[in-house]
Design a protein around this motif. Structure first.
Motif, short mmCIF file in Angstrom:
data_model
loop_
_atom_site.label_atom_id
_atom_site.label_comp_id
_atom_site.label_asym_id
_atom_site.label_seq_id
_atom_site.Cartn_x
_atom_site.Cartn_y
_atom_site.Cartn_z
N ARG A 1 0.54 -1.26 0.06
CA ARG A 1 -0.13 0.04 -0.04
C ARG A 1 0.83 1.12 0.22
NH1 ARG A 1 -2.76 -3.98 2.22
NH2 ARG A 1 -5.01 -4.16 2.03
N ARG A 2 2.15 1.15 -0.06
CA ARG A 2 3.07 2.13 -0.43
C ARG A 2 3.06 3.22 0.81
NH1 ARG A 2 0.82 2.69 -6.26
NH2 ARG A 2 -1.19 2.94 -4.90
N PRO A 3 3.37 2.64 2.02
CA PRO A 3 3.14 3.60 3.26
C PRO A 3 4.00 4.57 3.28
CG PRO A 3 4.44 1.33 3.86
CD PRO A 3 4.02 1.36 2.32
N THR A 4 5.18 4.62 2.78
CA THR A 4 5.95 5.99 2.59
C THR A 4 5.15 7.24 2.26
OG1 THR A 4 7.91 4.54 2.82
CG2 THR A 4 8.35 6.85 2.19
N PHE A 5 4.41 6.82 1.12
CA PHE A 5 3.70 7.73 0.36
C PHE A 5 2.22 7.66 0.51
CE2 PHE A 5 7.56 6.76 -1.61
CZ PHE A 5 8.22 7.93 -1.64
N ALA A 6 1.55 6.69 0.62
CA ALA A 6 0.22 6.72 0.60
C ALA A 6 -0.70 6.69 2.12
CB ALA A 6 -0.19 5.45 -0.19
N ASP A 32 -5.25 3.33 4.08
CA ASP A 32 -6.47 2.67 3.51
C ASP A 32 -6.52 2.50 2.18
OD1 ASP A 32 -6.66 5.32 2.96
OD2 ASP A 32 -8.97 5.35 3.43
N ALA A 33 -5.13 2.90 1.52
CA ALA A 33 -4.88 2.73 0.04
C ALA A 33 -4.95 1.29 -0.44
CB ALA A 33 -3.53 3.54 -0.37
N ASP A 34 -5.41 0.99 -1.79
CA ASP A 34 -5.50 -0.31 -2.40
C ASP A 34 -4.11 -0.92 -2.57
OD1 ASP A 34 -8.06 0.09 -2.63
OD2 ASP A 34 -8.19 0.71 -4.59
N THR A 35 -3.95 -1.93 -2.46
CA THR A 35 -2.93 -3.03 -2.48
C THR A 35 -2.16 -2.64 -4.35
OG1 THR A 35 -3.31 -4.49 -0.91
CG2 THR A 35 -1.64 -5.02 -2.87
N ALA A 36 -0.85 -2.16 -4.27
CA ALA A 36 -0.39 -1.86 -5.72
C ALA A 36 0.63 -2.98 -5.91
CB ALA A 36 0.29 -0.52 -5.50
N ILE A 37 0.72 -3.58 -7.16
CA ILE A 37 1.72 -4.51 -7.43
C ILE A 37 2.35 -3.60 -8.71
CG2 ILE A 37 2.03 -6.69 -8.64
CD1 ILE A 37 0.16 -6.82 -6.14
N GLU A 38 3.81 -3.66 -8.01
CA GLU A 38 4.80 -2.60 -8.81
C GLU A 38 5.90 -3.48 -9.34
OE1 GLU A 38 5.46 0.78 -6.40
OE2 GLU A 38 3.70 1.65 -6.87
N VAL A 39 6.09 -3.81 -10.48
CA VAL A 39 7.12 -4.42 -11.11
C VAL A 39 8.22 -3.59 -11.83
CG1 VAL A 39 8.07 -6.42 -12.42
CG2 VAL A 39 5.54 -6.15 -11.59
N HIS A 40 9.77 -3.63 -11.30
CA HIS A 40 10.72 -2.84 -11.70
C HIS A 40 11.58 -3.87 -12.65
CE1 HIS A 40 14.30 -0.40 -12.21
NE2 HIS A 40 14.84 -1.15 -11.58
#
Length: 164
Positions: free
Chosen positions: A92-97, A100-108
């Protein structure tokens, strides 16, 4: 017919989803007969990864079971058949979001820059690297992401069969 078993337990879609949710990707892979993977379409995100020096492909999943929040060494499989070492974030990108943000799937994609918007991507999970963390600053996150990148490359190299 008798139910198929793995390690004495009946293999079922419920058992596989439970193993994934608990982060037991090894058990999920054993029941699936292949490594666990996610499949989705690359969509636009906040472009924050690019700003941090780690551009990501944000996945809109195709009704997938999601592993616990964290960072994973992965292999990204493109529709072209190309397989690219990758680092995948689930959370949920806790450093920025907001919490209660939606779960993100981020692929580098490691050492690869591609425009994949609208493309389907399969992400094969190799190893869990760490849980999700909130960082005090973006710079602290960048330092951790550099360590995660090195750990992902080592895990992927260790998981690939040697060619002798």
């Amino acid at each position: 017919p008798a139910p198929v078993r793995s390690r004495g337990a009946v293999i079922s879609s419920t058992a596989i989803r439970q193993a994934i949710a608990e982060g037991d990707l090894r058990a999920a892979a054993a029941m699936l007969g292949r490594p666990f993977s996610l499949f989705g379409t690359v969509v636009h995100g906040d472009h924050r990864g690019r700003e941090l020096g780690f551009p990501t492909a944000n996945l809109d999943l195709h009704h997938e079971a999601i592993p616990p929040d964290g960072v994973y060494a992965t292999l990204a499989h493109l529709a072209s058949g190309e397989c690219i070492p990758s680092l995948t974030y689930v959370g949920r990108r806790p450093t920025f979001a907001r919490d209660d943000a939606d779960t993100a799937i981020e692929v580098h994609l490691i050492h690869t820059a591609r425009d994949l918007y609208g493309c389907d991507l399969e992400v094969q999970f190799v190893k869990a690297l760490r849980g999700d963390l909130r960082f005090p600053t973006p710079d602290a996150l960048i330092v951790q992401m550099q360590a995660d990148l090195a750990a992902a490359l080592a895990a992927i190299a260790a998981a690939r069969p040697s060619r002798t």
